[in-house]
Design a protein around this motif. Structure first.
Motif, short mmCIF file in Angstrom:
data_model
loop_
_atom_site.label_atom_id
_atom_site.label_comp_id
_atom_site.label_asym_id
_atom_site.label_seq_id
_atom_site.Cartn_x
_atom_site.Cartn_y
_atom_site.Cartn_z
N PRO A 52 -7.55 14.73 3.80
CA PRO A 52 -8.78 13.93 3.82
C PRO A 52 -8.88 12.94 2.66
CG PRO A 52 -9.28 16.18 4.41
CD PRO A 52 -7.84 16.16 4.00
N ASN A 56 -9.22 8.93 3.06
CA ASN A 56 -10.38 8.27 2.47
C ASN A 56 -9.95 7.11 1.58
OD1 ASN A 56 -13.25 8.06 1.98
ND2 ASN A 56 -12.79 8.82 -0.08
N ILE A 83 -15.82 9.59 11.59
CA ILE A 83 -15.33 8.66 10.58
C ILE A 83 -15.60 7.24 11.07
CG2 ILE A 83 -13.28 7.87 9.32
CD1 ILE A 83 -12.08 10.68 9.77
N TYR A 117 -7.89 13.17 14.67
CA TYR A 117 -8.57 14.28 14.01
C TYR A 117 -9.51 14.96 14.98
CZ TYR A 117 -12.86 11.44 13.45
OH TYR A 117 -13.98 10.69 13.67
N LEU A 147 -5.12 14.37 10.81
CA LEU A 147 -5.94 14.65 9.63
C LEU A 147 -6.08 16.16 9.49
CD1 LEU A 147 -7.78 13.58 7.33
CD2 LEU A 147 -9.66 13.56 8.99
N LEU A 149 -7.81 19.12 8.58
CA LEU A 149 -9.16 19.62 8.29
C LEU A 149 -9.06 21.14 8.34
CD1 LEU A 149 -11.08 17.05 10.52
CD2 LEU A 149 -10.96 17.04 8.03
N PHE A 153 -14.75 19.61 10.38
CA PHE A 153 -15.08 18.24 9.95
C PHE A 153 -16.23 18.25 8.93
CE2 PHE A 153 -17.14 14.02 10.66
CZ PHE A 153 -16.07 13.24 10.24
N ASP A 156 -14.72 19.71 5.49
CA ASP A 156 -13.58 19.03 4.87
C ASP A 156 -13.70 17.51 4.83
OD1 ASP A 156 -12.06 21.48 4.42
OD2 ASP A 156 -11.99 21.58 6.60
N TRP A 157 -14.75 17.01 5.42
CA TRP A 157 -14.97 15.56 5.33
C TRP A 157 -16.40 15.27 4.87
CZ3 TRP A 157 -11.49 11.61 5.64
CH2 TRP A 157 -12.02 10.33 5.63
N LYS A 160 -17.61 16.50 1.45
CA LYS A 160 -16.92 15.83 0.33
C LYS A 160 -17.51 14.45 0.03
CE LYS A 160 -12.67 18.39 0.62
NZ LYS A 160 -11.27 18.44 1.04
N TYR A 162 -17.45 11.84 1.99
CA TYR A 162 -16.79 10.72 2.63
C TYR A 162 -17.71 10.15 3.72
CZ TYR A 162 -12.70 12.93 0.45
OH TYR A 162 -11.83 13.50 -0.44
#
Lengths: 168, 158
Positions: A52, A56, A83, A117, A147, A149, A153, A156-157, A160, A162
């Motif tokens: 990730p 990013n 995303i 992903y 991706l 993960l 999602f 892990d995204w 964070k 993002y």
């Protein structure tokens, strides 16, 4: 005969290394020794995973390095958060999803960087990324990344910090 | 047990944390048989609200336990409600039959997911106390022993 220090340490180090290899989820596909179903996320070679933070950074850098991104899982999850710039391409676990994915990449150059992903559930339980990855490879795409993960999602995204967007 | 239950919280987004210890977001949906399911109607009961999907492996492990708990603890005031996050109900009905889920199963949507802070991975389970407040949010496959213990604790609260 008295064993040297290295002779005593190496077997333990080797054992420890083997334990790490066999327990690290992203390594199982390559080191389990058994057959890994193409339906499993573990079937994706480790070299084809993108973390990730790496994705990013690519997105933040912008420009020509930004990959073509497809969410290959649940549409309901896609509409809640995805995303920015990624496209919904159908659940990889379903034939209709793979058909949709194929139609989305029909005019894409075969060497284009594509990131897929899902993040519906923990990596080892994801039924979607494995088949989607295989489909793209079967279609001749040479630069496909998945991706990684680990949990989902959200974890892990999104947590964070993002960027995400909602909607279709 | 607490550490297991808190583990999901540590990974939660601010929106997911915001749901905790507040009145559970209200929703009304029809279950798979067309019967109205109104969360408000279960006030006074302990509600186990589980978001799941047919393609989610850990969900299939948990659901039979939830069905057993519905039988065991239902008379004491437990109500299990399952929200399927599948995109279509056609795949859900056979699984509900196969797993013999004898509690309301409703289809989720984007609005319901967002109402509960975003369901961005499955399974996710909420425990709602008799007062209607969200007591726990458990992300991923639950520690079933810890969860059962928490249910008993909430059922004991009058």
């Amino acid at each position: 005969m008295r064993l040297g220090c290295n002779a005593r340490v190496i077997p333990f180090a080797a054992l420890a290394l083997m334990m790490i290899l066999f327990t690290a989820p992203q390594c199982r596909a390559q080191f389990s020794g058994g057959e890994v179903s193409s339906a499993s996320a573990f079937s994706i070679p480790q070299a084809q995973l993108i973390q990730p933070d790496s994705l990013n950074r690519l997105l933040q850098a912008g420009g020509a390095n930004v990959p073509l991104m497809f969410q290959v899982g649940s549409h309901l999850m896609f509409t809640q958060a995805h995303i920015p710039g990624s496209i919904y391409a159908g659940a990889g676990a379903q034939p209709s999803g793979l058909q949709l994915l194929a139609s989305k990449v029909a005019s894409t150059p075969k060497n284009k960087l594509i990131v897929i992903y899902c993040g519906c559930c923990p990596w080892g339980h994801c039924p979607n990324v494995g088949p989607a990855y295989k489909k793209l490879r079967d279609l001749g795409f040479t630069n496909v990344k998945a991706l990684y993960l680990a949990n989902n999602f959200g974890d892990d995204w999104v947590t964070k910090g993002y960027k995400v967007e909602r909607g279709q | 047990m607490a550490s297991v239950l808190v583990a999901g919280l540590l990974r939660a987004t601010p929106a997911q944390v915001a749901v905790l210890h507040k009145q559970a977001p209200e929703f009304v949906r029809n279950d798979l048989s067309g019967k109205k399911v109104d969360l408000n109607a279960y006030r006074g009961k302990v509600v186990l609200l589980n978001f799941w999907a047919t393609w989610c492996g850990p969900c299939q492990v948990e659901l039979p336990h939830f069905a057993a708990w519905q039988k065991q603890y239902g008379p004491a005031g437990l109500q299990v409600i399952a929200v399927s996050m599948d995109d279509e109900s056609t795949s859900v009905r056979p699984v509900v039959r196969k797993l013999k889920l004898d509690f309301p199963v409703v289809m989720g949507d984007e609005k319901l997911g967002i109402l509960y802070g975003g369901v961005l991975g499955l399974p996710v389970t909420f425990l709602i106390g008799r007062d209607g407040k969200v007591n726990e949010r458990i992300e991923g496959g639950a520690d079933l022993k810890a969860l059962e213990s928490k249910i008993k604790q909430l059922l004991a609260q009058r």
